[in-house]
Design a protein around this motif. Structure first.
Motif, PDB file in Angstrom:
ATOM      1  N   GLU A  28      -0.313  11.240  -0.133  1.00  0.00           N
ATOM      2  CA  GLU A  28       0.582  10.096  -0.171  1.00  0.00           C
ATOM      3  C   GLU A  28       1.958  10.541   0.229  1.00  0.00           C
ATOM      4  O   GLU A  28       2.380  11.655  -0.065  1.00  0.00           O
ATOM      5  CB  GLU A  28       0.617   9.523  -1.590  1.00  0.00           C
ATOM      6  CG  GLU A  28      -0.515   8.591  -1.851  1.00  0.00           C
ATOM      7  CD  GLU A  28      -0.427   8.028  -3.252  1.00  0.00           C
ATOM      8  OE1 GLU A  28       0.671   7.569  -3.620  1.00  0.00           O
ATOM      9  OE2 GLU A  28      -1.439   8.048  -3.960  1.00  0.00           O
ATOM     10  N   CYS A  54      -3.336  21.249   8.618  1.00  0.00           N
ATOM     11  CA  CYS A  54      -4.579  21.490   7.881  1.00  0.00           C
ATOM     12  C   CYS A  54      -5.389  20.210   7.686  1.00  0.00           C
ATOM     13  O   CYS A  54      -6.487  20.256   7.144  1.00  0.00           O
ATOM     14  CB  CYS A  54      -4.276  22.131   6.513  1.00  0.00           C
ATOM     15  SG  CYS A  54      -3.486  21.016   5.362  1.00  0.00           S
ATOM     16  N   GLY A  55      -4.864  19.092   8.116  1.00  0.00           N
ATOM     17  CA  GLY A  55      -5.642  17.858   8.029  1.00  0.00           C
ATOM     18  C   GLY A  55      -5.683  17.248   6.637  1.00  0.00           C
ATOM     19  O   GLY A  55      -6.347  16.259   6.405  1.00  0.00           O
ATOM     20  N   PHE A  56      -4.954  17.838   5.716  1.00  0.00           N
ATOM     21  CA  PHE A  56      -4.938  17.327   4.344  1.00  0.00           C
ATOM     22  C   PHE A  56      -4.291  15.941   4.303  1.00  0.00           C
ATOM     23  O   PHE A  56      -3.280  15.717   4.959  1.00  0.00           O
ATOM     24  CB  PHE A  56      -4.148  18.309   3.474  1.00  0.00           C
ATOM     25  CG  PHE A  56      -4.121  17.953   2.027  1.00  0.00           C
ATOM     26  CD1 PHE A  56      -5.226  18.183   1.227  1.00  0.00           C
ATOM     27  CD2 PHE A  56      -2.995  17.380   1.463  1.00  0.00           C
ATOM     28  CE1 PHE A  56      -5.202  17.871  -0.103  1.00  0.00           C
ATOM     29  CE2 PHE A  56      -2.972  17.049   0.127  1.00  0.00           C
ATOM     30  CZ  PHE A  56      -4.081  17.303  -0.645  1.00  0.00           C
ATOM     31  N   GLU A  57      -4.908  15.018   3.585  1.00  0.00           N
ATOM     32  CA  GLU A  57      -4.336  13.678   3.496  1.00  0.00           C
ATOM     33  C   GLU A  57      -3.592  13.553   2.183  1.00  0.00           C
ATOM     34  O   GLU A  57      -4.110  13.937   1.137  1.00  0.00           O
ATOM     35  CB  GLU A  57      -5.448  12.628   3.544  1.00  0.00           C
ATOM     36  CG  GLU A  57      -6.192  12.619   4.824  1.00  0.00           C
ATOM     37  CD  GLU A  57      -7.684  12.374   4.594  1.00  0.00           C
ATOM     38  OE1 GLU A  57      -8.422  12.452   5.572  1.00  0.00           O
ATOM     39  OE2 GLU A  57      -8.065  12.128   3.440  1.00  0.00           O
ATOM     40  N   ARG A  75      -9.296   6.986   0.836  1.00  0.00           N
ATOM     41  CA  ARG A  75     -10.342   6.381   0.033  1.00  0.00           C
ATOM     42  C   ARG A  75     -11.720   6.820   0.510  1.00  0.00           C
ATOM     43  O   ARG A  75     -12.626   7.021  -0.287  1.00  0.00           O
ATOM     44  CB  ARG A  75     -10.230   4.859   0.117  1.00  0.00           C
ATOM     45  CG  ARG A  75     -11.228   4.155  -0.770  1.00  0.00           C
ATOM     46  CD  ARG A  75     -11.199   2.672  -0.614  1.00  0.00           C
ATOM     47  NE  ARG A  75     -10.087   2.057  -1.331  1.00  0.00           N
ATOM     48  CZ  ARG A  75      -9.818   0.756  -1.247  1.00  0.00           C
ATOM     49  NH1 ARG A  75     -10.547  -0.024  -0.467  1.00  0.00           N
ATOM     50  NH2 ARG A  75      -8.804   0.255  -1.910  1.00  0.00           N
ATOM     51  N   ARG A 108       0.838  -1.197   0.000  1.00  0.00           N
ATOM     52  CA  ARG A 108       0.000   0.000   0.000  1.00  0.00           C
ATOM     53  C   ARG A 108       0.869   1.242   0.000  1.00  0.00           C
ATOM     54  O   ARG A 108       1.891   1.289   0.664  1.00  0.00           O
ATOM     55  CB  ARG A 108      -0.865   0.041   1.249  1.00  0.00           C
ATOM     56  CG  ARG A 108      -1.847  -1.076   1.311  1.00  0.00           C
ATOM     57  CD  ARG A 108      -3.249  -0.517   1.502  1.00  0.00           C
ATOM     58  NE  ARG A 108      -4.208  -1.502   1.075  1.00  0.00           N
ATOM     59  CZ  ARG A 108      -4.786  -1.475  -0.122  1.00  0.00           C
ATOM     60  NH1 ARG A 108      -4.489  -0.532  -0.970  1.00  0.00           N
ATOM     61  NH2 ARG A 108      -5.651  -2.386  -0.446  1.00  0.00           N
ATOM     62  N   ALA A 109       0.419   2.230  -0.686  1.00  0.00           N
ATOM     63  CA  ALA A 109       1.102   3.512  -0.583  1.00  0.00           C
ATOM     64  C   ALA A 109       0.840   4.043   0.819  1.00  0.00           C
ATOM     65  O   ALA A 109      -0.202   3.798   1.403  1.00  0.00           O
ATOM     66  CB  ALA A 109       0.547   4.473  -1.619  1.00  0.00           C
ATOM     67  N   ASP A 143       4.346  12.116  -2.067  1.00  0.00           N
ATOM     68  CA  ASP A 143       3.835  13.338  -2.642  1.00  0.00           C
ATOM     69  C   ASP A 143       4.300  14.577  -1.885  1.00  0.00           C
ATOM     70  O   ASP A 143       3.897  15.682  -2.185  1.00  0.00           O
ATOM     71  CB  ASP A 143       2.302  13.286  -2.594  1.00  0.00           C
ATOM     72  CG  ASP A 143       1.686  13.875  -3.830  1.00  0.00           C
ATOM     73  OD1 ASP A 143       2.446  14.049  -4.793  1.00  0.00           O
ATOM     74  OD2 ASP A 143       0.490  14.160  -3.817  1.00  0.00           O
ATOM     75  N   ASN A 148      -0.464  20.738   0.568  1.00  0.00           N
ATOM     76  CA  ASN A 148      -1.598  21.658   0.595  1.00  0.00           C
ATOM     77  C   ASN A 148      -1.233  22.976   1.265  1.00  0.00           C
ATOM     78  O   ASN A 148      -1.470  24.043   0.728  1.00  0.00           O
ATOM     79  CB  ASN A 148      -2.773  21.000   1.319  1.00  0.00           C
ATOM     80  CG  ASN A 148      -4.037  21.797   1.195  1.00  0.00           C
ATOM     81  OD1 ASN A 148      -4.313  22.364   0.147  1.00  0.00           O
ATOM     82  ND2 ASN A 148      -4.798  21.861   2.262  1.00  0.00           N
TER      83      ASN A 148
END
Ligand code: GTP
Ligand code: MG
Lengths: 145, 652
Positions: free
Chosen positions: A19, A14-17, A97, A5-6, A22, A42
């Motif tokens: 990878e 900021c809670g940004f999800e 997801r 899994r990645a 990335d 982000n």
């Protein structure tokens, strides 16, 4: 599908999800691979990735989450074709997801109609028709209506 | 395919706020942003019925209430987060134009998801307008939206439109000046993610409850039923077979057969080429006698590959581009120069007799018919449903059904399809798709030429070539997926409603693509012809042939003269193929059918054209482009050699 899994990270600011590969500072940082910081693409906030050892421990003792047994909910895959249902919860392995389903309107409480099962699952939420793979469809828990 | 949009890649050089008033069209995928863009600016950009049509910014000027305004069309997004490359483009635009007015385009039927985006856009605190597009479809489905109430609740102008009919555009122009930052509670602190999405959607539900009314829809329409048949496990295969046969008939038989025959044998063979030869003889005289050949022509409407209705037949003797010089005649310096110029124009490798006639007589009918069918398919909404049917197969290649879109677009043009890989989520998928596009998806012109040439040996050979190509695609995809490791992405694909294609859009799109195609292809052909001509005259062809001898003669078992075909194949693979055909069926045929097959297999696996290489290096970086190139060319020769040796072994 391969089983690897990645890795996904949550930005504490900021809670940004995103990878792990990335991370915004992966390119062009003078520290290169010695840098243990990751940078949120982000908001550009930098924070330490969790230390390796803990990652290893976690991996060692990590047990796959048993599917949440909820008496009132069944996986979407158990519906019949054409049946309509109400979404109870998304039981996804990683938050990324969950959100990629949510942006189509698949959130708890929404009305979901299963249109077909083969060759892929097709559901209708509101005016959106979505094709999903079985692996994802069975993580959507619903209640018959 | 989308080059004609004349897009500006903002991501590359980031011009920040130019001072000119700017409008940015933002919205969910497939809601009609590009149609609206064309309506506002009068500039055509590709419009198709599937999410992910626009992957690059398009820019145009609109005259709004007497003021010139820059309008930007962006790729559709479901949320304001750069999770895929195309979404990143949209996010970058919003960041790079902090002064711009945001025009959010929404599908009126699907207001809930639009409001999610409205709330996320509201975080930016910018002047904003909400366009409710597709009002016609909303009405048909039995829904109603109270736009005035919605406008009150959000605190921004809300404009209903039917972009395809041009209705409401005037209203939109007027309401732009009252654009305002939405007055809604936002929650920027929690950041993008599941929590925020659910919170915003709950907010959206509250708003919807006050503005949206729905009466029970009637029975499913024919389009809806057709849509569900198209993804049915059995009916879907039937429809796929029908679509394939129709495409084959229209492009393969009518386009590549009837239309090519007519243009090649009648228009070029009987009129243009002889006329050009005569003109050249008059302007650049030198002593020679032109050869003639007999041109036979049958005009027929095809039914199957072997049968058709013959409508007319004719036979005529025409001038050929070859000639002979009287034995013993010596040509002086001047005459030699004239002869050279003559040959360059109308000789065997002449610009008119080879490049132009090839581009216009063979390529043009094929790409025209292909783009027509293709636009019809795009606008119907069938392509994403096809993705469902092939998802399984694509899983073997480390991809998912979504990758079918760039792959099919590749049949139109590999260069543009390479750009469309932006809709894929992970880099791994982008690299694999790009590799497979370059390796085994010929664009329509190439497909037409390659198939015609292979079919000139036998139908079985054509079938073998097709099967081999598909096998290589799946095999290499599988291998690449294994080698690269990592995970594929989830298969979550939004299906657009099936719509009746708008004929005007189909024709405009076909025309725009043709125009671009001719601009791209004709110069390359002329360049290729010029290179061949020069090499031929300088007798360098011979040297190259000697250099490539071990590879071409030893490994591929081909005569050394074909080395130049592979050389020119670097430019465009179909061009190399034409040259090979000349060696196979031309006046000095030197290839056996077995050799034709070997050379065709080899050249098919070449990089589609030089433009594709540039695009790969722009999209994935120079390093990846280099690796892909370093893989493709040796691999092409490897497979060609294997076909040669194995074929010989079994005496095929
Ligand atoms: N019935 C109807 N169809 C429309 C309307 N506006 C657009 N369409 C159709 O919707 C489809 C999508 O239009 P596009 O303009 O390509 O959508 P887009 O928002 O640019 O899509 P992406 O670039 O993929 O994000 C096309 O098939 C249009 O013909 C409308 O007002 N009514
Ligand atoms: Mg668009």
């Amino acid at each position: 599908m391969s089983t690897k899994r990645a890795e996904y990270l949550d930005c504490p600011l900021c809670g940004f999800e995103f990878e792990k590969h990335d991370t915004a500072c992966a390119h062009g940082c003078p520290l290169g691979r010695f840098c243990k910081l990751v940078c949120c693409p982000n908001c550009q906030y930098e924070f330490p990735d969790r230390p390796e050892s803990i990652g290893l421990l976690q991996r060692l003792f990590h047990r796959p989450k048993p599917p949440v047994a909820r008496p009132d909910a069944i996986p979407l895959t158990e519906l019949d074709e054409g049946e309509s249902s109400e979404l109870v919860c998304l039981n996804c392995e990683h938050p990324h997801r969950r959100n990629s389903l949510a942006v189509y309107g698949l959130v708890p409480g929404s009305r979901v109609v299963l249109q077909q099962k083969r060759p892929a699952y097709v559901v209708r939420v509101g005016e959106t028709e979505l094709a999903l793979e079985a692996a994802i469809a069975c993580e959507i828990l619903v209640r018959r209506v | 395919m989308r080059r004609h949009e004349n897009n500006v890649a903002i991501t590359a050089d980031r011009p920040v706020g130019t001072g000119q008033p700017t409008l940015v069209l933002v919205g969910n995928p497939n809601v009609g942003k590009s149609v609206l863009f064309s309506r506002l600016t009068g500039k055509y950009v590709t419009v198709s019925n599937y999410p992910g049509t626009t992957v690059e910014i398009a820019r145009g000027n609109a005259d709004i209430e007497g003021e010139s305004v820059v309008v930007l069309d962006t790729p559709g997004v479901n949320e304001l987060a750069p999770r895929t490359e195309d979404a990143r483009v949209t996010c970058d635009v919003l960041r790079d134009y902090p002064e711009a007015t945001i025009v959010q385009v929404a599908d009126a039927k699907n207001l809930r998801r639009a409001l999610l985006l409205t709330l996320q856009l509201a975080e930016l605190r910018r002047p904003q307008v909400l366009v409710l597009n597709m009002m016609d479809e909303l009405r048909k489905s039995g829904g109603r939206v109270d736009t005035r109430k919605l406008s009150e609740l959000l605190g921004i102008p809300v404009v209903p439109t039917i972009a395809t009919a041009g209705m409401g555009i005037q209203l939109l122009r007027k309401s732009l000046e009252s654009a305002a930052a939405p007055r809604v509670p936002v929650d920027a602190a929690s950041g993008r993610g599941y929590e925020q999405t659910t919170k915003y959607l709950a907010e959206a539900n509250k708003i919807l409850a006050q503005v949206y009314a729905h009466v029970r829809p009637q029975r499913p329409t024919f389009a809806q039923r057709l849509g569900s048949w198209a993804m049915h496990p059995i009916k879907g295969l039937g429809i796929l077979a029908l679509v394939l046969y129709f495409t084959f008939w229209f492009v393969g038989l009518l386009g590549a057969g009837t239309a090519v025959d007519f243009l090649e044998h009648v228009v070029f063979g009987r009129y243009v080429s002889p006329w050009a030869i005569r003109v050249a003889d008059a302007v650049l005289p030198f002593p020679h006698t032109n050869h003639t050949e007999v041109s036979q022509y049958k005009f027929q409407i095809p039914l199957t590959p072997t049968r058709g209705i013959v409508i007319a037949e004719s036979q005529r003797t025409v001038l050929a581009p070859t000639y002979s010089i009287a034995p013993g005649a010596t040509l002086g310096g001047w005459t030699q120069t004239r002869r050279l110029a003559h040959d360059f124009l109308v000789g065997q490798y002449g610009v008119v007799t080879m490049a132009i006639s090839y581009a216009l007589a063979i390529v043009l009918p094929i790409v025209t018919t292909f783009f027509l069918v293709f636009s019809l398919l795009e606008d119907s909404g069938y392509l994403p449903r096809l993705a469902i049917m092939v998802n399984r197969v694509f899983r073997w290649m480390g991809l998912n059904g979504k990758a079918v879109l760039p792959m099919i677009l590749g049949l139109g043009c590999d260069t543009m399809a390479t750009m469309t890989t932006r809709i894929l989520e992970t880099r791994k998928e982008r690299v694999i798709t790009t590799l497979l596009l370059s390796l085994s998806i010929p664009c329509s012109a190439q497909l037409g030429v390659l198939l015609a040439m292979i079919a000139s040996i036998s139908f079985r050979a054509a079938l073998f070539w097709l099967v081999l190509n598909i096998a290589i695609m799946i095999g290499i995809g599988w291998l690449a997926a294994k080698l690269m490791g990592g995970d594929g992405s989830d298969f979550i694909l939004e299906l657009p409603p099936m719509r009746r294609p708008q004929l005007s859009n189909v024709f405009i799109k076909t025309f725009a693509r043709l125009e671009w195609y001719l601009k791209e292809v004709v110069p390359l052909f002329i360049l290729g012809t010029a290179i061949l001509f020069v090499l031929d005259k300088l007798a360098v062809l011979d040297k190259i042939a000697r250099l490539g001898e071990p590879l071409v003669t030893g490994w591929l078992g081909l005569p050394r003269e074909t080395a130049s075909a592979f050389l020119i194949g670097f430019l465009r693979r179909d061009y190399g193929a034409v040259y090979l055909l000349d060696a196979a069926t031309g006046p000095k045929a030197i290839l056996t059918p077995h050799q034709v097959l070997v050379s065709m297999v080899t050249i098919t696996l070449f990089m589609p054209c030089i433009a594709t290489l540039f695009m790969i290096s722009r999209e994935l970086g120079r390093k990846t482009a280099m690796w892909i190139t370093l893989f493709i060319f040796p691999f092409a020769f490897l497979v060609g050699g294997l076909v040669n040796h194995i074929g010989r072994l079994f005496g095929l």
